[in-house]
Write a protein that holds these residues in place. Structure first.
Motif, PDB file in Angstrom:
ATOM      1  N   ALA A  51       0.834  -1.212   0.000  1.00 43.61           N
ATOM      2  CA  ALA A  51       0.000   0.000   0.000  1.00 43.61           C
ATOM      3  C   ALA A  51       0.865   1.256   0.000  1.00 43.61           C
ATOM      4  O   ALA A  51       0.574   2.223  -0.712  1.00 43.61           O
ATOM      5  N   ALA A  86      -6.509   8.788  -8.869  1.00 42.46           N
ATOM      6  CA  ALA A  86      -6.218   7.946  -7.701  1.00 42.46           C
ATOM      7  C   ALA A  86      -7.321   6.918  -7.471  1.00 42.46           C
ATOM      8  O   ALA A  86      -7.038   5.764  -7.140  1.00 42.46           O
ATOM      9  N   LEU A  87      -8.568   7.318  -7.642  1.00 40.90           N
ATOM     10  CA  LEU A  87      -9.687   6.394  -7.441  1.00 40.90           C
ATOM     11  C   LEU A  87      -9.612   5.215  -8.413  1.00 40.90           C
ATOM     12  O   LEU A  87      -9.825   4.068  -8.026  1.00 40.90           O
ATOM     13  N   VAL A  90      -7.007   3.020  -7.130  1.00 37.94           N
ATOM     14  CA  VAL A  90      -7.416   2.252  -5.949  1.00 37.94           C
ATOM     15  C   VAL A  90      -8.051   0.922  -6.372  1.00 37.94           C
ATOM     16  O   VAL A  90      -7.836  -0.099  -5.721  1.00 37.94           O
ATOM     17  N   LEU A  93      -5.272  -1.163  -7.027  1.00 39.64           N
ATOM     18  CA  LEU A  93      -4.677  -1.556  -5.747  1.00 39.64           C
ATOM     19  C   LEU A  93      -5.459  -2.695  -5.099  1.00 39.64           C
ATOM     20  O   LEU A  93      -4.869  -3.617  -4.538  1.00 39.64           O
ATOM     21  N   LEU A  94      -6.779  -2.650  -5.184  1.00 40.21           N
ATOM     22  CA  LEU A  94      -7.591  -3.728  -4.614  1.00 40.21           C
ATOM     23  C   LEU A  94      -7.317  -5.061  -5.325  1.00 40.21           C
ATOM     24  O   LEU A  94      -7.222  -6.109  -4.671  1.00 40.21           O
ATOM     25  N   ASN A 138      -5.787   0.088 -15.190  1.00 34.00           N
ATOM     26  CA  ASN A 138      -5.434   1.496 -14.991  1.00 34.00           C
ATOM     27  C   ASN A 138      -5.379   2.254 -16.309  1.00 34.00           C
ATOM     28  O   ASN A 138      -5.918   3.363 -16.415  1.00 34.00           O
TER      29      ASN A 138
END
Length: 154
Positions: A51, A86-87, A90, A93-94, A138
């Motif tokens: 993270a 960023a969203l 995320v 990232l998940l 992304n």
């Protein structure tokens, strides 16, 4: 595709994708560097280290993408643009965290690779798979949701 389209900003999806490979590669080096440093040198949990690495890679990716990859944002406010960028990240990232957890925790104790890869390094296998999946998510999400100006007629 000529070199000028690769070096200069363009709305061509192909040119943007090729540039994003380089930017994503740089962001991956930043993220992985932080992940491995924190996990191996400081013994920090792989998901927490990932993270922190994600934040470093995200900032790198946003700065270089907004300078070199994408021509025009559909969001004019830079703070809102970064928030949307960023969203989308995320979600990547998940995906990444889920695969790191799977390989670091759920699959530890199982001999998946015949001893070629030590079980305490399985998190890196998850990271490799997640990097590929998150890269495509992304790029295409950012291209079509955030930087969605139609392609120029050539």
């Amino acid at each position: 595709m000529d070199n000028a389209r690769l070096l200069n900003k363009s709305n061509s999806t192909a040119a943007q994708f090729i540039r994003y490979v380089f930017v994503g590669g740089g962001a991956t080096v930043v993220q992985w560097g932080i992940l491995v440093l924190l996990k191996e040198a400081f013994g920090i949990n792989a998901n927490l280290a990932n993270a922190v690495g994600f934040v470093g890679g995200l900032v790198f990716n946003y700065i270089i993408s907004s300078i070199w990859v994408f021509d025009t944002s559909s969001v004019k406010n830079k703070a809102a643009e970064f928030s949307a960028f960023a969203l989308i990240g995320v979600v990547g990232l998940l995906i990444n965290q889920g695969l790191i957890w799977l390989f670091d925790k759920a699959l530890t104790g199982k001999d998946l690779f015949g001893g070629i890869i030590p079980q305490n390094k399985y998190y890196l296998v998850g990271q490799v798979i997640a990097t590929g999946l998150a890269f495509f998510w992304n790029f295409f999400a950012r291209k079509y949701l955030l930087y969605n100006k139609t392609e120029e007629k050539q």
